[in-house]
Write a protein that holds these residues in place. Structure first.
Motif, PDB file in Angstrom:
ATOM      1  N   ALA A  24      12.426  40.674   7.469  1.00  0.00           N
ATOM      2  CA  ALA A  24      13.630  39.879   7.178  1.00  0.00           C
ATOM      3  C   ALA A  24      14.830  40.778   6.878  1.00  0.00           C
TER       4      ALA A  24
ATOM      5  N   ASP B 193      14.488  30.814  10.147  1.00  0.00           N
ATOM      6  CA  ASP B 193      13.664  31.647   9.255  1.00  0.00           C
ATOM      7  C   ASP B 193      12.296  31.018   9.022  1.00  0.00           C
TER       8      ASP B 193
ATOM      9  N   TYR C 112      15.445  40.411  11.044  1.00  0.00           N
ATOM     10  CA  TYR C 112      16.443  39.440  10.595  1.00  0.00           C
ATOM     11  C   TYR C 112      16.239  38.118  11.354  1.00  0.00           C
ATOM     12  N   THR C 113      16.932  37.071  10.904  1.00  0.00           N
ATOM     13  CA  THR C 113      16.711  35.723  11.424  1.00  0.00           C
ATOM     14  C   THR C 113      16.751  35.656  12.955  1.00  0.00           C
TER      15      THR C 113
ATOM     16  N   GLN D  46      20.099  28.743  10.282  1.00  0.00           N
ATOM     17  CA  GLN D  46      19.471  29.970   9.796  1.00  0.00           C
ATOM     18  C   GLN D  46      18.174  29.695   9.036  1.00  0.00           C
TER      19      GLN D  46
ATOM     20  N   LEU E  90      16.798  37.912   3.531  1.00  0.00           N
ATOM     21  CA  LEU E  90      16.892  36.467   3.799  1.00  0.00           C
ATOM     22  C   LEU E  90      18.156  35.975   3.110  1.00  0.00           C
TER      23      LEU E  90
END
Ligand code: UDP
Ligand code: LCN
Length: 811
Positions: A431, A462, A409-410, A458, A434
């Motif tokens: 991810a 990313d 995840y981010t 975010q 996303l």
């Protein structure tokens, strides 16, 4: 690539010039705006009233262009179109509404058109900040076909084969890589005696003959001495047979490489002993956490992943003839106010593993350690300190650098990038989901969303992480490049703009060979078919009976099922808006036929919205109460609060299967959807959203069904039709159940996953060195954005005051 649309559109417009002039006049009549395909279609319908005429136009070449159009930016007198004619392939054109002349434009110019709608000054600012990660793509190592997207490992093996294909000296980079292999300073595979390709080649020939003289199962130590004299070290294999095979593979690669040998040689290399996995937000624990805000599939995925990886690593290390204990650290956040979970403990061994631990590190602010849970959307100000603290602790616990860092995840991916950059370690990212595609126009309208979601942080994080990563793991193809009609989650980062912040003219390329699909599984010791009676967890039966059917309304369940004979349709998820559990409740409430056929059971959240600190969760809870009242669902529906015991949950899926029911996953968008494969593993026919991963997991009508979350009436009808059909055809339910189980066996197991992931670690570890110039340039570019941009954005976010958490009802 030349614009194919710019080539074909003028003729297409010419063929129906009269109608098109009227359509375009209509497009621009309302001034600047962003139109999606549905808006374009509506306007065309209104303009060309004659149905036959309209159909003729829409079935021709113009219709084809229109149907591939994702959106159009109207800035009179122009309409700029973003046309996606295949996954990953985009064309941009601008059409003059007066003259209908067509001109190809770049992604950059298209983005400027969009900006004109939302922030004209920014669009016209010649010095507006542009992000162009494509500028560092020095090599031409790009896939060319949509169908190959996500197959990076295979592609890299082919490229490497072609690179080593000529003279023996071409294999020098491989030799250098082998020379550098070591475990805690001890050489592996070869030492300095074999510091030239021809020396290595000659030695391999002699060694292979020598090793062949031993029976295959002769242990390595029996012939180790001689090999060492020639410059070979441990790592080739645990016995003569394995050593010989590995040597032969390398000899063949040096002589005339091919991708299959290449991948198999790399899969044998002793490269990966210590792995760090970052999963920062939420409550990361092994019990009592699932269903808490921001805590769902990612936790399940990682714990299963770790066990599968450890097993695969142990097997590989044994076959390499080494005596090394692997280490896996899942690094997460330590939350002092842990709501009765273990999330306030620093270290926790991972159950059913021997060498894997959870390491928890707190968030530090100027005022000290942050006590409370923080939403994943508000997490950014803590990450830099977190990365520093994590780095020190990891180096201490692992007694050196890890071999592989994987982010999740981010937040986890950003911290993984910071650490991998600093330590020079191979990095993979995952991810899970996303956020960008979940909210329409969340990029161009970022200012509207920012106070709530902080997408500026975010999306930047990313973008940085996906570019920093050596490889990216996805669960499905659609996650990367979408489907015929819908762009993928990564694809939506190819070119986008956040007016006032930056214009990403080249964010990520979905044809980059760093993308790999490796789908997760579901732990089959818990999620097995309801028909395997002797294995079933019968101890949970009374608790499940209570959960489903007791008439009591309490903190754990509300509503009741008056008619126990009916099958149950069941859903379970975190109480996020996007999971759409309230949507399913509404479909059920509205559909009389469905209500007559089945009961509804929902698991998730809890019942008092004032006790939720999560904005979306609180809103969903309120909505559920309203719907239960509005449609008078008590008596046909049971709402059960979030359930945290995986084994009990698996038995719950099976109990629903006993009623000949179904699982329904109605999410507005689902990145992958672990509940879908859990249900299918248990033999429960599954209806799942056609928006995202489940559309790929399920083959509609064969291994389950797709439903459209944006068309509740159609979806609830499809479910009702299924149950009606089951009434007349007693075999139909079993047929779909069997189709689901077959699909799982073929595609979704952790064993396949772990093997692929370790192969990625090994090959991409070499690939990053092979392309070191590009890697370094990207890293510098990363720093350039991280320091002045991301940091500033993150530091603007508010830090919450220390305050005690309200008691959770489930505690
Ligand atoms: N889950 C659970 N209890 C709940 C809600 C969810 O145990 O009350 C589990 C569910 O079984 C699955 C995971 O949480 O293993 C959810 O994963 P999924 O991929 O479906 O969605 P995510 O929450 O990751 O978006
Ligand atoms: C996050 C999600 O939203 C789900 O779709 C995935 O199944 C889960 O992570 C595991 O990857």
């Amino acid at each position: 690539m030349a614009s194919t649309v710019a080539g074909s559109m003028p003729d297409a417009l010419k063929q129906s010039r009269y109608h098109m002039k009227r359509c375009f006049a209509r497009f621009i009549a309302m001034g600047r705006r962003l139109m999606k395909l549905k808006h374009l279609t509506e306007e065309i319908e209104k303009t060309i009233e004659d149905k036959a005429e309209r159909t003729k136009i829409l079935e021709g070449s113009l219709g084809k262009i229109m149907s591939s159009t994702q959106e159009a930016a109207v800035v009179p007198p122009y309409v700029a179109f973003a046309v996606r004619h295949n996954p990953g392939f985009w064309d941009y054109v601008k059409v003059d509404a007066e003259t209908l002349s067509v001109e190809a434009i770049s992604a950059r110019d298209y983005l400027k058109f969009k900006e004109m709608i939302f922030d004209e000054d920014w669009a016209k600012d010649e010095n507006a900040l542009e992000v162009d990660f494509g500028a560092f793509d020095y090599s031409n190592h790009r896939l060319a076909l949509s169908s190959s997207v996500g197959n990076g490992l295979n592609f890299i093996s082919k490229v490497l084969s072609s690179k080593f294909g000529g003279k023996a000296e071409d294999a020098q980079p491989l030799l250098d890589y082998l020379l550098a292999l070591n475990h805690q300073g001890e050489n592996l595979m070869i030492n300095e005696n074999l510091n030239g390709v021809s020396k290595l080649q000659a030695a391999l020939i002699v060694a292979e003959v020598f090793v062949s003289s031993f029976p295959k199962d002769t242990p390595y130590k029996d012939f180790e001495h001689k090999l060492k004299e020639w410059g070979f070290e441990k790592g080739w294999g645990h016995n003569a047979g394995r050593v010989r095979e590995t040597m032969r593979l390398l000899s063949e690669i040096i002589q005339a490489p091919d991708p299959i040998n290449m991948e198999s040689f790399f899969s044998r290399l002793p490269t990966t002993f210590n792995i760090v996995i970052f999963s920062i937000h939420g409550y990361f624990g092994q019990a009592d956490v699932l269903g808490l805000p921001d805590t769902g599939g990612q936790v399940v995925y990682i714990l299963d992943q770790v066990r599968a990886l450890e097993e695969e690593m142990l097997q590989r290390i044994k076959q390499q003839g080494l005596n090394v204990k692997p280490k896996i650290l899942v690094v997460t956040r330590l939350i002092p106010d842990a709501r009765g979970t273990t999330c306030n403990q620093e270290m926790e061994p991972i159950l059913n593993s021997s060498h894997s631990h959870i390491l928890r590190i707190p968030f530090r602010t100027e005022k000290g350690v942050l006590r409370q849970w923080v939403s994943r959307f508000d997490i950014y100000p803590y990450l830099e300190n977190y990365a520093k603290d994590a780095s020190a602790k990891i180096l201490e616990l692992m007694e050196g650098k890890p071999d592989l860092i994987i982010g999740n995840y981010t937040d986890g991916n950003l911290v993984a990038s910071l650490l991998a950059n600093k330590l020079g370690v191979t990095q993979g990212t995952i991810a899970h989901a996303l956020e960008k595609t979940k909210y329409e126009d969340s990029d161009v309208k970022w200012k509207q969303f920012d106070s709530k979601y902080h997408f500026s942080c975010q999306f930047t994080a990313d973008l940085l992480a996906m570019n920093a990563a050596d490889f990216i793991i996805t669960s499905t193809y659609q996650e990367i490049a979408g489907s015929e009609t819908r762009p993928g989650q990564y694809e939506s980062h190819t070119a986008f703009t956040m007016p006032g912040l930056y214009r990403a003219v080249s964010g990520i390329n979905v044809f980059d060979p760093k993308f790999n699909i490796a789908a997760p599984g579901a732990e089959q010791s818990a999620y097995f078919p309801f028909t395997e009676k002797q294995k079933r967890f019968s101890a949970f039966r009374p608790a499940i009976e209570e959960l489903l059917y007791s008439n009591e309304q309490n903190n754990e369940h509300i509503g009741f099922l008056a008619d126990r004979k009916k099958p149950i349709i069941f859903s379970m998820a975190r109480f996020d808006t996007v999971k759409n559990l309230s949507g399913l409740t509404e479909w059920y409430g509205k559909n009389k036929k469905l209500r007559n056929l089945v009961n509804l059971v929902i698991v998730g959240g809890f019942f008092d919205p004032s006790k939720s600190k999560d904005r979306e969760e609180a809103a969903e809870i309120k909505k559920m109460h309203e719907l239960i009242e509005k449609y008078k669902l008590k008596g046909q529906m049971r709402w059960i609060a979030a359930q945290t015991d995986k084994y009990q949950n698996s038995e719950l899926y099976r109990t629903i299967a006993d009623t000949k029911g179904a699982f329904v996953q109605p999410a507005l968008y689902e990145a992958f959807g672990l509940t879908v494969i859990e249900a299918m593993n248990c033999g429960l026919p599954t209806f799942a959203t056609n928006q995202g991963g489940p559309a790929e997991i399920i083959v509609d009508g064969v291994s389950g069904f797709h439903i459209d979350p944006y068309n509740g009436d159609e979806s609830s009808k499809k479910i009702a039709d299924f149950f009606e059909k089951c009434k007349v055809d007693s075999k139909y339910w079993n047929k779909i159940c069997g189709g689901g189980l077959k699909r799982i066996e073929e595609c979704y197991t952790w064993k396949i996953y772990a093997n692929k992931l370790l192969n990625m670690g090994s090959i991409y570890g070499f690939w990053r060195q092979f392309n070191v110039g590009q890697k370094q340039a990207k890293q510098r570019y990363f720093e350039m954005f991280y320091n002045p941009l991301f940091r500033k954005l993150a530091n603007n976010l508010p830090i919450p005051h220390e305050e005690p958490l309200p008691l959770a009802t489930s505690d």
